[in-house]
Design an enzyme around this catalytic site. Structure first.
Site, PDB file in Angstrom:
ATOM      1  CB  ILE A 122      40.601  41.900  53.134  1.00 53.91           C
ATOM      2  CG1 ILE A 122      41.393  41.394  54.348  1.00 53.91           C
ATOM      3  CG2 ILE A 122      39.334  41.075  52.911  1.00 53.91           C
ATOM      4  CD1 ILE A 122      41.622  39.907  54.406  1.00 53.91           C
ATOM      5  CG  HIS A 123      41.207  42.221  46.671  1.00 50.36           C
ATOM      6  ND1 HIS A 123      42.406  41.695  47.070  1.00 50.36           N
ATOM      7  CD2 HIS A 123      41.005  41.776  45.413  1.00 50.36           C
ATOM      8  CE1 HIS A 123      42.920  40.973  46.086  1.00 50.36           C
ATOM      9  NE2 HIS A 123      42.077  40.995  45.072  1.00 50.36           N
TER      10      HIS A 123
END
Ligand code: UD1
Length: 359
Positions: free
Chosen positions: A204-205
């Site tokens: 997740i970024h």
């Protein structure tokens, strides 16, 4: 023929690798690699050049991190003299990162021919910086090399002339098919004590998931709940790491947090996972190519074939995410979309040769 590839951020490097090989195989092509320096850590950049056996960049513009405007401006300022000095027949840019759009702006103003690999993808969501980069780059590039038929449609709908669009397929899949045998020897699962098909892999970024503390906290809590049922391993992007609060880290107590991984280790973990939870573009494609269930933590995707033909499902709501993650099972559905066959880079090389101006 002289080709100048320009790359800047992690997802670009996987796309450059097969293209560099394909142009080398043609013979009689001089290739220069320019790295803008948007990503600069060993884990985000150099490890990919080593792992994917890409020759080290000929030129590094060293722009580093900054606001979008400053980063884009720095790339433009430093790229222009390099482009003018070398005067290639083609500049090739990849994907949708700030480096891609900055270089497109420079090339269009000094009249250098520009080819865009992974053209035509659209999420329809202009709050994503990548969507702006896609729109700008495709507006300006001379040759639009598309990974899927929906991309051709998007470009035609925007009024792009047919002779600028060439469907080539997906270069990420070239890299995946080339690297899979080696990846499976990495034995990452054994090292992490994971069993094949019995763990979830998370990345997740995206700013939309990590920049607002409440949204990030909801997601991290959801991952913590999933981790009570099945092992969860999460290589953490620097943007995300910098945003995690003490309470997020508490929620993630049962999650195995790692530093970003080199390409083949990450591919090994992906290929052995029961499911992948992500907001990355590349992983949506890689899971479809491998037939691994993927939950994409976003409201939309610029890669709709991964949903209509592949294994991807949008899961923007953290509460739903827990239920979907615990239900996810591989169903043997591993159809690869058209042109996701490991030969996209060959088609790119041929298209550039065919479109090179006479003289
Ligand atoms: C960029 C791309 C995104 C891509 C992602 C993959 C844009 C607009 N976004 O986002 O499309 O999915 O790369 O990684 O181009 N940082 C480091 N070390 C590095 C690189 C970055 O610590 O080597 C830190 C920076 O200091 C910054 C943060 O990570 O705080 C974000 O980096 P940046 O390149 O601005 O964007 P990404 O979020 O990585």
């Amino acid at each position: 023929m002289k080709i100048m590839h320009v790359v800047g951020a992690r997802p670009n490097f996987m796309k450059l690798a097969p293209c560099h090989r394909a142009f080398a195989a043609l013979g009689d092509v001089e290739q220069l690699v320019v790295h803008t320096g948007q990503h600069y850590d060993d884990a985000m950049s150099d490890s990919f050049f080593r792992d994917l056996e890409i020759p080290p960049p000929d030129i590094n513009l060293g722009v580093g991190s900054a606001s979008h405007a400053v980063q884009t401006a720095r790339i433009m300022e430093r790229f222009e003299p390099v482009a003018l000095e070398h005067g290639p027949e083609w500049v090739v840019v990849y994907g949708d990162v700030n480096s891609t759009a900055a270089v497109a702006l420079v090339c269009s103003k000094i009249d250098l021919r520009l080819a865009h690999v992974e053209a035509g993808l659209r999420s329809g969501d202009r709050s994503m910086p990548e969507e702006i980069n896609r729109l700008v780059t495709d507006r300006l590039a001379d040759l639009l090399l598309t990974p899927s038929r929906d991309a051709d449609e998007n470009l035609r709908r925007e009024g792009v002339e047919s002779n600028r669009i060439v469907f080539v397929g997906n270069v990420m899949v070239d890299t995946l098919l080339h690297g899979l045998p080696r990846a499976r020897k990495e034995l990452m699962r054994e090292q992490l004590g994971l069993r094949e098909g019995e763990y979830a892999l998370v990345t997740i970024h995206r700013p939309s998931n990590v920049d607002a503390p409440e949204r990030l906290a909801d997601l991290m809590r959801a991952l913590g709940i999933v981790a009570r049922q099945i092992p969860v391993v999460f290589p953490v992007h620097p943007r995300t790491r910098s945003r995690l609060s003490a309470s997020d880290r508490g929620a993630l107590a049962a999650v195995n947090l790692l530093d970003p991984l080199p390409y083949h280790r990450m591919l090994d973990l992906t290929a052995g996972a029961r499911l992948v939870i992500t907001d990355s573009g590349g992983l949506q494609e890689e899971t479809t190519a491998l037939g691994i269930p993927c939950l994409t933590v976003r409201e939309n995707t610029e890669r709709p074939v991964t949903v209509t033909e592949g294994t991807n499902q949008l899961a923007p709501d953290p509460r739903e995410l827990v239920r979907l993650a615990l239900d996810a099972r591989a169903n043997g559905h591993a159809r690869r979309p058209e042109g996701w066959d490991g030969r996209a880079a060959e088609r790119i090389a041929l298209a550039l040769v065919a479109h090179v101006p006479a003289g």
